[in-house]
Design a protein around this motif. Structure first.
Motif, short mmCIF file in Angstrom:
data_model
loop_
_atom_site.label_atom_id
_atom_site.label_comp_id
_atom_site.label_asym_id
_atom_site.label_seq_id
_atom_site.Cartn_x
_atom_site.Cartn_y
_atom_site.Cartn_z
N ASP A 1 112.51 38.32 50.58
CA ASP A 1 112.88 38.57 49.18
C ASP A 1 111.61 39.02 48.46
OD1 ASP A 1 113.52 38.49 46.49
OD2 ASP A 1 114.76 36.69 46.69
N PRO A 2 111.58 40.26 47.95
CA PRO A 2 110.37 40.76 47.32
C PRO A 2 109.95 39.98 46.08
CG PRO A 2 112.19 42.30 47.01
CD PRO A 2 112.68 41.22 47.93
N ASP A 3 110.86 39.21 45.49
CA ASP A 3 110.54 38.44 44.29
C ASP A 3 110.05 37.03 44.60
OD1 ASP A 3 111.26 40.58 42.62
OD2 ASP A 3 113.37 39.99 42.73
N GLU A 4 110.15 36.63 45.87
CA GLU A 4 109.72 35.28 46.26
C GLU A 4 108.27 35.31 46.74
OE1 GLU A 4 111.34 32.22 46.33
OE2 GLU A 4 112.86 33.23 45.14
N PRO A 5 107.50 34.27 46.43
CA PRO A 5 106.14 34.23 46.96
C PRO A 5 106.18 34.14 48.49
CG PRO A 5 106.68 32.20 45.77
CD PRO A 5 107.85 33.13 45.63
N GLN A 6 105.29 34.86 49.14
CA GLN A 6 105.27 34.90 50.60
C GLN A 6 104.15 34.00 51.13
OE1 GLN A 6 107.76 36.38 52.17
NE2 GLN A 6 108.53 36.90 50.15
N PRO A 7 104.33 33.48 52.34
CA PRO A 7 103.28 32.64 52.92
C PRO A 7 102.03 33.45 53.20
CG PRO A 7 104.97 33.13 54.55
CD PRO A 7 105.46 33.66 53.24
N ASP A 8 100.92 32.81 53.13
CA ASP A 8 99.65 33.43 53.45
C ASP A 8 99.64 33.76 54.95
OD1 ASP A 8 96.80 34.09 53.18
OD2 ASP A 8 96.51 32.23 54.31
N ASP A 9 99.43 35.03 55.30
CA ASP A 9 99.47 35.43 56.70
C ASP A 9 98.44 34.70 57.55
OD1 ASP A 9 101.65 37.04 56.96
OD2 ASP A 9 100.56 38.93 56.85
N ALA A 10 97.25 34.46 57.01
CA ALA A 10 96.23 33.76 57.79
C ALA A 10 96.69 32.34 58.11
CB ALA A 10 94.90 33.75 57.04
N GLU A 11 97.28 31.66 57.13
CA GLU A 11 97.78 30.30 57.35
C GLU A 11 98.96 30.32 58.31
OE1 GLU A 11 97.99 26.38 57.51
OE2 GLU A 11 96.37 27.47 56.53
N LEU A 12 99.85 31.31 58.15
CA LEU A 12 101.01 31.43 59.04
C LEU A 12 100.55 31.67 60.48
CD1 LEU A 12 104.11 31.48 59.11
CD2 LEU A 12 103.98 33.94 58.68
N THR A 13 99.58 32.53 60.66
CA THR A 13 99.05 32.82 62.00
C THR A 13 98.48 31.55 62.62
OG1 THR A 13 98.57 35.10 61.48
CG2 THR A 13 97.33 34.14 63.29
N LYS A 14 97.71 30.81 61.84
CA LYS A 14 97.11 29.56 62.34
C LYS A 14 98.20 28.59 62.78
CE LYS A 14 94.25 25.69 60.90
NZ LYS A 14 93.78 24.94 59.76
N ARG A 15 99.25 28.47 61.97
CA ARG A 15 100.35 27.54 62.28
C ARG A 15 101.09 27.97 63.54
NH1 ARG A 15 102.06 22.85 62.82
NH2 ARG A 15 104.16 22.39 62.12
N TYR A 16 101.39 29.27 63.66
CA TYR A 16 102.06 29.77 64.87
C TYR A 16 101.21 29.51 66.10
CZ TYR A 16 106.19 32.30 63.20
OH TYR A 16 107.43 32.62 62.71
N GLN A 17 99.91 29.74 66.01
CA GLN A 17 99.03 29.51 67.16
C GLN A 17 99.04 28.05 67.57
OE1 GLN A 17 95.53 31.30 65.37
NE2 GLN A 17 95.54 32.91 66.94
N GLU A 18 99.17 27.16 66.60
CA GLU A 18 99.19 25.72 66.91
C GLU A 18 100.50 25.30 67.58
OE1 GLU A 18 98.60 23.84 63.14
OE2 GLU A 18 96.46 24.34 63.06
N VAL A 19 101.63 25.72 67.03
CA VAL A 19 102.92 25.20 67.50
C VAL A 19 103.61 26.08 68.53
CG1 VAL A 19 103.30 23.89 65.38
CG2 VAL A 19 104.26 26.19 65.59
#
Length: 126
Positions: free
Chosen positions: A7-25
């Motif tokens: 949704d372009p009107d919704e705040p998006q997750p920080d890609d760096a934080e998202l990448t870190k989380r994906y790498q962990e889990v």
């Protein structure tokens, strides 16, 4: 889907934080589903989500597996419930996608696609 359903009107997750989380889990999956600037470099802007109802489409069969790591059964159930005439076929299997797992689901899907015979509600293929 990953980028264009945002949704372009919704705040998006920080890609760096998202990448870190994906790498962990999910270290084996993160390069496919996340990464620095993954959606920010996608050439088509998001248009927002659409409500899927299947209104006027007639019966639609949704197949969900009990152990699908990519599409949880609850998501398949929610999709069938969201459709005007959705019918869920549950396949007891630990894999992504259920068609072809056993004769039960193959027959249910083939009968629907070939003869337009909708499976009985609540069909579980073991």
């Amino acid at each position: 889907i990953t980028c264009l359903d945002r949704d372009p009107d919704e705040p998006q997750p920080d890609d760096a934080e998202l990448t870190k989380r994906y790498q962990e889990v999910a270290p084996r999956m993160w390069p496919t589903f996340a990464g620095e600037g993954f959606c920010e470099t996608w050439p088509v802007p998001p248009t927002g989500t659409v409500e899927i109802t299947g209104m006027g489409a007639g019966p639609i069969v949704v197949v969900g597996t009990t152990g699908d790591p990519a599409t949880p059964l609850e998501s398949s159930r929610a999709m069938a419930d969201a459709l005007e005439e959705g019918t869920l076929v549950i396949v007891e299997a630990d894999q992504h996608t259920g068609y072809g797992v056993n004769e039960c689901v193959v027959n249910a899907v083939d009968d629907y696609l070939i003869d337009l015979t909708v499976p009985e509600p609540g069909l579980v293929c073991s």
